[in-house]
Scaffold this active site. Structure first.
Site, PDB file in Angstrom:
ATOM      1  CG  HIS A 133      43.184  42.977  45.592  1.00 41.34           C
ATOM      2  ND1 HIS A 133      43.124  41.677  45.146  1.00 41.34           N
ATOM      3  CD2 HIS A 133      44.489  43.317  45.598  1.00 41.34           C
ATOM      4  CE1 HIS A 133      44.350  41.251  44.913  1.00 41.34           C
ATOM      5  NE2 HIS A 133      45.194  42.213  45.172  1.00 41.34           N
ATOM      6  CG  ASP A 136      50.122  49.035  46.093  1.00 41.28           C
ATOM      7  OD1 ASP A 136      51.243  48.723  46.502  1.00 41.28           O
ATOM      8  OD2 ASP A 136      49.591  48.539  45.093  1.00 41.28           O
TER       9      ASP A 136
HETATM   10  N1  CMC Z   1      37.805  53.499  43.160  1.00 39.55           N
HETATM   11  C1  CMC Z   1      36.530  53.605  42.721  1.00 39.55           C
HETATM   12  N2  CMC Z   1      35.810  52.591  42.232  1.00 39.55           N
HETATM   13  C2  CMC Z   1      36.413  51.390  42.146  1.00 39.55           C
HETATM   14  C3  CMC Z   1      37.749  51.196  42.579  1.00 39.55           C
HETATM   15  C4  CMC Z   1      38.434  52.298  43.098  1.00 39.55           C
HETATM   16  N3  CMC Z   1      39.714  52.154  43.521  1.00 39.55           N
HETATM   17  N4  CMC Z   1      38.100  49.902  42.394  1.00 39.55           N
HETATM   18  C5  CMC Z   1      37.032  49.311  41.857  1.00 39.55           C
HETATM   19  N5  CMC Z   1      36.006  50.202  41.724  1.00 39.55           N
HETATM   20  C6  CMC Z   1      34.653  49.913  41.215  1.00 39.55           C
HETATM   21  C7  CMC Z   1      34.654  49.776  39.707  1.00 39.55           C
HETATM   22  O1  CMC Z   1      34.363  51.015  39.081  1.00 39.55           O
HETATM   23  C8  CMC Z   1      33.570  48.756  39.488  1.00 39.55           C
HETATM   24  O2  CMC Z   1      32.331  49.411  39.583  1.00 39.55           O
HETATM   25  P1  CMC Z   1      31.085  48.883  38.681  1.00 39.55           P
HETATM   26  O3  CMC Z   1      30.828  47.473  39.120  1.00 39.55           O
HETATM   27  O4  CMC Z   1      29.980  49.816  39.026  1.00 39.55           O
HETATM   28  O5  CMC Z   1      31.540  48.970  37.257  1.00 39.55           O
HETATM   29  C9  CMC Z   1      33.678  47.834  40.697  1.00 39.55           C
HETATM   30  O6  CMC Z   1      34.276  48.639  41.729  1.00 39.55           O
HETATM   31  C10 CMC Z   1      34.541  46.609  40.457  1.00 39.55           C
HETATM   32  O7  CMC Z   1      35.796  47.061  39.960  1.00 39.55           O
HETATM   33  P2  CMC Z   1      36.582  46.361  38.783  1.00 39.55           P
HETATM   34  O8  CMC Z   1      37.447  47.364  38.104  1.00 39.55           O
HETATM   35  O9  CMC Z   1      35.624  45.581  37.936  1.00 39.55           O
HETATM   36  O10 CMC Z   1      37.448  45.346  39.606  1.00 39.55           O
HETATM   37  P3  CMC Z   1      38.789  44.691  39.134  1.00 39.55           P
HETATM   38  O11 CMC Z   1      38.897  43.459  39.928  1.00 39.55           O
HETATM   39  O12 CMC Z   1      38.833  44.560  37.657  1.00 39.55           O
HETATM   40  O13 CMC Z   1      39.903  45.762  39.534  1.00 39.55           O
HETATM   41  C11 CMC Z   1      41.596  46.886  40.736  1.00 39.55           C
HETATM   42  C12 CMC Z   1      40.708  45.634  40.672  1.00 39.55           C
HETATM   43  C13 CMC Z   1      42.659  46.689  41.820  1.00 39.55           C
HETATM   44  C14 CMC Z   1      42.321  47.067  39.383  1.00 39.55           C
HETATM   45  C15 CMC Z   1      40.717  48.113  41.040  1.00 39.55           C
HETATM   46  O14 CMC Z   1      40.083  47.953  42.281  1.00 39.55           O
HETATM   47  C16 CMC Z   1      41.508  49.417  40.991  1.00 39.55           C
HETATM   48  O15 CMC Z   1      41.701  49.991  39.918  1.00 39.55           O
HETATM   49  N6  CMC Z   1      42.001  49.901  42.186  1.00 39.55           N
HETATM   50  C17 CMC Z   1      42.845  51.073  42.224  1.00 39.55           C
HETATM   51  C18 CMC Z   1      44.274  50.681  41.837  1.00 39.55           C
HETATM   52  C19 CMC Z   1      44.976  49.934  42.946  1.00 39.55           C
HETATM   53  O16 CMC Z   1      44.929  50.318  44.107  1.00 39.55           O
HETATM   54  N7  CMC Z   1      45.693  48.859  42.556  1.00 39.55           N
HETATM   55  C20 CMC Z   1      46.499  48.061  43.470  1.00 39.55           C
HETATM   56  C21 CMC Z   1      45.995  46.671  43.626  1.00 39.55           C
HETATM   57  S1  CMC Z   1      46.756  45.843  45.022  1.00 39.55           S
HETATM   58  C22 CMC Z   1      48.414  45.667  44.596  1.00 39.55           C
HETATM   59  C23 CMC Z   1      48.634  44.690  43.511  1.00 39.55           C
HETATM   60  O17 CMC Z   1      48.284  43.507  43.652  1.00 39.55           O
HETATM   61  O18 CMC Z   1      49.209  45.056  42.508  1.00 39.55           O
END
Ligand code: CMC
Length: 443
Positions: free
Chosen positions: A319, A377
């Site tokens: 998240h 989720d």
């Molecule tokens: N699986 C594997 N690696 C992950 C995941 C994951 N689900 N989420 C984040 N990471 C890694 C990412 O690759 C990055 O690694 P690095 O620093 O080495 O590049 C690090 O963790 C930070 O991730 P980020 O993408 O920079 O973080 P963000 O804040 O931009 O993204 C997120 C947040 C929710 C989009 C992401 O965690 C994700 O894609 N999760 C899966 C989708 C999901 O479950 N979404 C629902 C969110 S909760 C409901 C809502 O509010 O809508």
């Protein structure tokens, strides 16, 4: 520009930070603002006028876009408050209508206020009969989120008496209409996809019961709503009702900042919610669990999630704000067990798989180091499936619940005296101005 530092001194008339431009040596002072709780914010509104610089923050990871009194999140400690009340307390003691009232009006309702509010919402649940025909223009296999965007936006073509956003009464009527009608729009999107007749709302049912009725009843026989399932759905609606300035809420605010009508703004929020990184994740979690299939394949998928060359991510994990267990996920997990017990589905293979995946991921150094915990989720899809709700409707339910949050935030924005049209700037890296070459001279 570098060296942002806190220059708090006892003698300082107000808190501020200084920014030093290391090239010119100029020093600029920016006010530091304090909220009631949470980190302080640097007020950079005078930045461009004073310095000629913009800030650069793609994804708004460090940017506060507005002042708000609705929802507070402390992501490091897994805290979520609505108007100061903990989400766990609301999920346990309140119902969705009470939570909706709280989000919209700022205080928990008295008994009389709650009764009136429920009555007002209930009296707006029907859709204009002409909207029936609007549905019929969609293909039967349309994704219900596409139908949601279309029908919500189309409400602005039906309710002309609540489009004047400068009139507080019209804003309230539009708000009530959307909260009341969104379950009807959603259930009808499902009915349309199955070819069953639309079921009209029933005023003797509460919000969650009514949705289940419109989803699953048919004109052929009586339908009895299971109270455990209805309570679980009500709780899921509470858990999704608002979540501060996330992508869809920011979309609603940005759309609304131009003065667009409320139905159009909420349709924009639905569109933003649809993506798999946001509300679409609950659908993606179930698809992922189905693809993993069995516990012995978990290591393979975890390895893929950790592989930077593989776009696969563990859906329902991670998240932007929570770097701890999402407090909503805990309630969701408990609700999941309640529903599966009630429906005699204890031992359901997908739940077993989800729990094992969660256990292994939470012990894995990659997920530990990056503070990736299950989010709201992760379990919601399993509950929805047990309730008989098809996968394509999962994100729709998120939209049904979040509509009240979007509306509360939209109203707050309209009433904010500092409100301006949202207009971010950019770091331009394209060509500087160049000379046009006529087509026949380009070779
Ligand atoms: N699986 C594997 N690696 C992950 C995941 C994951 N689900 N989420 C984040 N990471 C890694 C990412 O690759 C990055 O690694 P690095 O620093 O080495 O590049 C690090 O963790 C930070 O991730 P980020 O993408 O920079 O973080 P963000 O804040 O931009 O993204 C997120 C947040 C929710 C989009 C992401 O965690 C994700 O894609 N999760 C899966 C989708 C999901 O479950 N979404 C629902 C969110 S909760 C409901 C809502 O509010 O809508």
């Amino acid at each position: 520009m570098t060296n942002a530092q806190n220059t708090e001194t006892p003698a300082a008339p107000r808190e501020s930070v200084t920014l030093t431009d290391n090239t010119s040596g100029k020093v600029y002072e920016m006010p530091l603002l304090s909220g009631s709780v949470g980190p302080k914010v640097i007020d950079i509104r005078p930045l461009y006028a004073q310095t000629g610089f913009f800030t650069y923050d793609p994804g708004f990871t460090s940017t506060g876009s507005c002042e708000s009194k609705i929802t507070f999140i402390d992501g490091d400690h897994g805290v979520l408050l609505h108007r100061g009340y903990a989400i766990e307390d609301l999920a346990e003691h309140a119902d969705f209508m009470e939570t909706a009232y709280l989000l919209l009006k700022g205080e928990l309702p008295s008994v009389a206020q709650k009764t009136k509010f429920e009555n007002d919402i209930t009296r707006h649940t029907m859709l204009h009969e002409q909207i029936n025909y609007f549905y019929r223009a969609f293909r039967r296999d349309a994704h219900p989120m596409a139908v949601m965007c279309g029908v919500m936006g189309a409400l602005s073509a039906f309710y002309h008496d609540s489009l004047d956003i400068s009139d507080p009464h019209q804003r309230m009527v539009a708000s009530y209409r959307m909260i009341a009608k969104v379950p009807t729009i959603a259930a009808w999107a499902y009915k349309y996809s199955t070819g069953q007749p639309f079921m009209y709302p029933q005023n003797n049912l509460n919000y969650a019961e009514n949705f289940l009725h419109m989803m699953f009843a048919t004109p052929c026989e009586p339908y009895k709503v299971n109270p455990v399932v209805a309570r679980a759905l009500d709780r899921i609606l509470i858990l999704h009702a608002d979540h501060e300035q996330n992508a869809s809420t920011s979309t609603v605010r940005l759309a609304g900042s131009s003065g667009a009508n409320p139905f159009a703004c909420i349709a924009a929020g639905i569109a933003s919610l649809w993506g798999p990184a946001h509300g679409g994740a609950n659908e993606a979690v179930l698809n992922m669990l189905t693809e993993i299939g069995s516990k012995d394949r978990i290591p393979e998928f975890l390895a893929r999630a950790k592989d930077k060359n593989d776009p696969f991510r563990l859906m329902g994990f991670g998240h932007r704000v929570y770097k701890n267990y999402d407090p909503r996920a805990k309630v969701m997990q408990m609700t999941c067990h309640e529903v599966l017990d009630e429906l005699g589905l204890r031992g359901e293979p997908l739940l077993e798989l989800a729990m094992e995946l969660e256990r292994i991921a939470l012990e894995d150094p990659y997920f530990v180091e990056k503070k990736l915990y299950p989010n709201v989720d992760f379990y919601s899809g399993i509950i929805f499936r047990a309730m008989g709700i098809p996968v394509s409707m999962f994100t729709v339910l998120f939209a049904v619940a979040r509509t009240v949050g979007w509306i509360a935030q939209w109203n707050e924005m309209i009433e904010d005296p500092h409100q301006k049209i949202g207009r971010p700037r950019q770091l331009y890296t394209g060509f500087p101005q160049r000379t046009y070459v006529p087509l026949d001279a380009r070779g």
